[in-house]
Design an enzyme around this catalytic site. Structure first.
Site, mmCIF file in Angstrom:
data_model
loop_
_atom_site.group_PDB
_atom_site.id
_atom_site.type_symbol
_atom_site.label_atom_id
_atom_site.label_comp_id
_atom_site.label_asym_id
_atom_site.label_seq_id
_atom_site.Cartn_x
_atom_site.Cartn_y
_atom_site.Cartn_z
ATOM 1 N N CYS A 2 3.140 -80.240 2.945
ATOM 2 C CA CYS A 2 2.924 -78.999 3.738
ATOM 3 C C CYS A 2 3.160 -77.842 3.223
ATOM 4 O O CYS A 2 3.571 -78.120 2.465
ATOM 5 C CB CYS A 2 3.701 -79.167 4.985
ATOM 6 N N ARG A 27 1.048 -78.367 -3.134
ATOM 7 C CA ARG A 27 1.772 -79.715 -2.274
ATOM 8 C C ARG A 27 1.415 -80.374 -2.084
ATOM 9 O O ARG A 27 2.520 -81.780 -1.844
ATOM 10 C CB ARG A 27 2.907 -78.627 -1.521
ATOM 11 N N TRP A 77 0.319 -82.599 6.064
ATOM 12 C CA TRP A 77 -0.216 -83.198 5.880
ATOM 13 C C TRP A 77 0.108 -84.628 6.704
ATOM 14 O O TRP A 77 1.272 -84.211 6.663
ATOM 15 C CB TRP A 77 0.651 -83.740 3.683
ATOM 16 N N ASN A 101 6.752 -77.647 8.897
ATOM 17 C CA ASN A 101 7.126 -78.546 7.674
ATOM 18 C C ASN A 101 8.810 -79.687 8.679
ATOM 19 O O ASN A 101 9.382 -79.206 9.115
ATOM 20 C CB ASN A 101 7.531 -78.659 7.249
ATOM 21 N N GLY A 102 8.422 -80.961 8.140
ATOM 22 C CA GLY A 102 9.771 -82.230 8.789
ATOM 23 C C GLY A 102 8.707 -82.877 9.504
ATOM 24 O O GLY A 102 7.391 -83.454 10.269
ATOM 25 N N GLU A 485 5.961 -95.727 -15.999
ATOM 26 C CA GLU A 485 6.038 -94.186 -15.231
ATOM 27 C C GLU A 485 4.260 -94.009 -15.459
ATOM 28 O O GLU A 485 3.403 -93.721 -15.529
ATOM 29 C CB GLU A 485 6.264 -93.016 -16.611
ATOM 30 N N LYS A 489 1.400 -92.801 -12.980
ATOM 31 C CA LYS A 489 0.787 -91.870 -13.753
ATOM 32 C C LYS A 489 -0.707 -92.887 -13.284
ATOM 33 O O LYS A 489 -1.914 -92.241 -12.945
ATOM 34 C CB LYS A 489 1.006 -91.021 -14.791
ATOM 35 N N GLU A 492 -1.937 -93.271 -9.881
ATOM 36 C CA GLU A 492 -1.971 -91.712 -8.665
ATOM 37 C C GLU A 492 -3.295 -90.747 -9.383
ATOM 38 O O GLU A 492 -3.304 -90.332 -8.013
ATOM 39 C CB GLU A 492 -0.579 -91.129 -9.064
ATOM 40 N N HIS A 508 6.112 -115.352 -16.884
ATOM 41 C CA HIS A 508 6.927 -115.821 -15.897
ATOM 42 C C HIS A 508 6.015 -115.135 -14.389
ATOM 43 O O HIS A 508 6.092 -114.941 -13.563
ATOM 44 C CB HIS A 508 7.995 -115.327 -15.780
ATOM 45 N N LYS A 607 3.255 -83.170 -3.639
ATOM 46 C CA LYS A 607 4.191 -82.736 -4.298
ATOM 47 C C LYS A 607 5.424 -82.978 -4.614
ATOM 48 O O LYS A 607 6.604 -83.778 -5.034
ATOM 49 C CB LYS A 607 3.946 -80.971 -5.391
#
Length: 612
Positions: A2, A27, A77, A101-102, A485, A489, A492, A508, A607
């Protein structure tokens, strides 16, 4: 997550609001809107909202001829309620408009109370209860600031709020608890924003609101009040965020720009170490020597990409300092029963410095008696560094792309610097070893540039990845987190499902997934585990799997129809994880390009994650 921007001025603020929202797009969001106090004969609040991109909302605002000297804007968001125009911000109650926001945890209780008072709800959001509560107190005789202050005392959860009212067209009020919010100071105009990038085109002078603060913002004045309602003075800071850092320049995407900025970002991050001529506790704060010399273990707390930086650092810390090191996901650490040790160093890692789970985990650690706290962060004066005793800023510059790149590699540099500093204080770093590590850091930007030069070969690989639906990433030792990572990526931004495993774990269970349609990416530097990795590669090869190996120049891998190899120019020793981060970033970026996804704004992601 947001974004908030608000402005009060002697000029039309609508272009400022829209430009601010565009700068907050990175964001992550799914709807956008603005509300302004109409300056006509009949003052009222006008609002325009749209799902989708800011540009769609901008077109609607222009079509409806929005102009005003007072307004607020928001990118949402979705949390409470779906992605609909009715759920988009700003929310309005009888001439009171606000953005938030929140998350408000007691919104259902407040919703029922307000329904009994006669309020009708038009959305599924937790935010709408705040608008109605403020109006309720205005109706009872409070002014806008007092109504906001009474309202926030009844809210449980996290919030950043900006509020305007048609009855008080000369003020904008704001409140902050758990989510970032700042006030921007201009000449005859002032602003509020969740991120300085939203207002940098108008001012660089900012006040960062503290927990529990409320603010009364007018054209020619700003007053800040603490959690008890007492007037307080907060420091004025001059932001070093540049407009150039927020522009694409010659690049197609911010992610591409930020990948290629890594030699510079790493160089800036190690500059203080090199200028100092060695690893010094003063790099972390004025009392760092006393803190770091008196620790018995290290606890790293982070989320997402930052947690993988922490996992890499664990290998460095235990091998070089001789101290035990644990790494926890922040959202797990804050909810488990922790055995506290006052001599444990708590290290929090956050690109934004506002990650809610990490902030709450830090608060939890401090509540257990941990006062040896250190933050590694990319944003000066953000909440987590302010709450930490020690801090190391990564100096990566503004990172706009949702998928972190230069923040990750500079976090690794910071963690390596911390490792060597602790080792030196413990008498475990000889002068010769320190000189070798410093030389490695000096050469690191050049090594990263060499890795960037592999891009044409990686583009060719990405075309083979684009049609795939799944991928495996393998690594061993301190390169296992780099495999994690790389998988993160890829999923994402390309939406290819990817998982990462220590290469020794392949047999395994994950080996059952391997076939000709499951590409396997292997991080295989020329280190002590190389021969083990080669054995694991044979396991994949025997099952008909296709492998893509990132190796060093002297790793002696043979290529075949099943085995494709790209070699970095040389092995860089203990700093190898940083260099090997570059190829997996490029692979994800170009695979996403080939699949046509929105690289900088991947679906469902944000973000700065300021909600649980």
């Amino acid at each position: 997550m947001c974004g908030i921007v608000g402005a009060i001025a002697n000029r039309d603020v609508v272009p400022l609001l829209i430009e601010g929202l565009k700068r907050l797009e990175y964001r992550g969001y799914d709807s956008a809107g603005i509300a302004v106090v109409d300056q006509g004969e009949v003052q009222d609040v006008r609002r325009v909202r749209r799902t989708g991109r800011v540009a769609e909302m901008e077109a609607a605002a222009q079509a409806e001829h929005f102009t005003s000297q007072l307004g607020i804007g928001h990118t949402r968001w979705a949390t409470h309620g779906g992605v609909t125009e009715a759920n988009a911000h700003p929310h309005i109650s009888h001439g009171v408009a606000l953005v938030h926001n929140g998350i408000i945890e007691n919104h259902e209780e407040q919703r029922e109370r307000l329904r009994q008072l006669g309020y009708v709800f038009e959305s599924q959001t937790d935010t709408e209860v705040i608008a109605h509560l403020i109006h309720h107190y205005l109706k009872g005789g409070d002014d806008l600031l007092a109504a906001l202050q009474r309202t926030v005392r009844e809210l449980h959860g996290a919030y950043a709020l900006a509020v305007v009212s048609r009855k008080e067209p000369g003020r904008l009020v704001a409140a902050r608890m758990g989510c970032p919010l700042l006030v921007g100071l201009g000449e005859g105009e002032n602003f509020v924003a969740s991120d300085v990038s939203a207002i940098v085109q108008a001012t660089r002078r900012v006040i960062f609101l503290e927990e529990g603060d409320t603010a009364d913002v007018r054209r020619d004045s700003v007053q800040v009040f603490d959690n008890d309602g007492q007037a307080v003075q907060r420091d004025v800071h001059v932001s070093d965020v540049s407009l150039a850092s927020l522009e694409l320049g010659p690049y197609r995407h911010f992610m591409q720009k930020e990948i290629h900025e890594q030699p510079r970002a790493i160089g800036d991050t190690i500059e203080a170490v090199i200028d100092n001529g060695g690893f010094s506790p003063q790099l972390f704060g004025k009392d760092a020597e006393a803190v770091l010399a008196d620790i018995e273990s290290v606890q790293i707390i982070a989320c997402g990409t930052s947690s993988y930086a922490g996992m890499t650092a664990r290998y460095w810390i235990e091998a070089i300092t001789g101290l035990p090191c644990a790494v926890d996901i922040a959202s797990e650490y804050r909810y488990r029963t922790v055995v506290a040790n006052p001599k444990q160093l708590i290290v929090t890692i956050s690109q934004s410095g506002e990650t809610l789970d990490t902030m709450e985990a830090l608060k939890y650690a401090k509540s257990l008696g941990h006062d040896k706290t250190l933050s590694i962060c990319n944003v000066p004066e953000s909440a987590i560094p302010r709450a930490s005793r020690l801090v190391y800023y990564t100096r990566a510059g503004a990172e706009i792309g949702v998928a972190s790149t230069k923040a990750f590699t500079t976090q690794l540099v910071a963690l390596f610097t911390l490792t060597c500093t602790i080792a030196k204080l413990r008498g475990r770093l000889s002068a010769q070893q320190e000189a070798e590590y410093l030389d490695g850091l000096r050469q690191l930007p050049g090594s990263v540039q060499h890795a960037l030069n592999l891009e044409p070969q990686i583009i060719a690989w990405s075309e083979r990845f684009a049609p795939k639906q799944h991928a495996l990433f393998l690594g061993r030792g301190m390169h296992y987190p780099i495999a994690l990572e790389g998988a993160l990526k890829l999923k994402e931004i390309s939406y290819i499902h990817a998982e990462a495993y220590p290469a020794g774990e392949l047999k395994h269970g994950p080996l059952a997934l391997v076939d000709s349609e499951m590409p396997v990416v292997v991080i295989a530097p020329n280190d002590s585990l190389l021969e083990k990795v080669k054995s694991n590669i044979q396991e994949v090869r025997a099952r008909g799997g296709e492998m893509f190996v990132f190796a060093d120049a002297d790793s002696h891998f043979g290529e075949s129809e099943q085995v494709h190899v790209i070699r970095t120019p040389r092995h860089v020793g203990v700093l190898s994880p940083i260099v090997h981060s570059i190829p997996v970033q490029l692979l994800a970026y170009h695979a996403a390009l080939a699949r046509g996804t929105d690289v900088d704004k991947p679906r469902n992601l944000a973000k700065s994650v300021t909600v649980e």
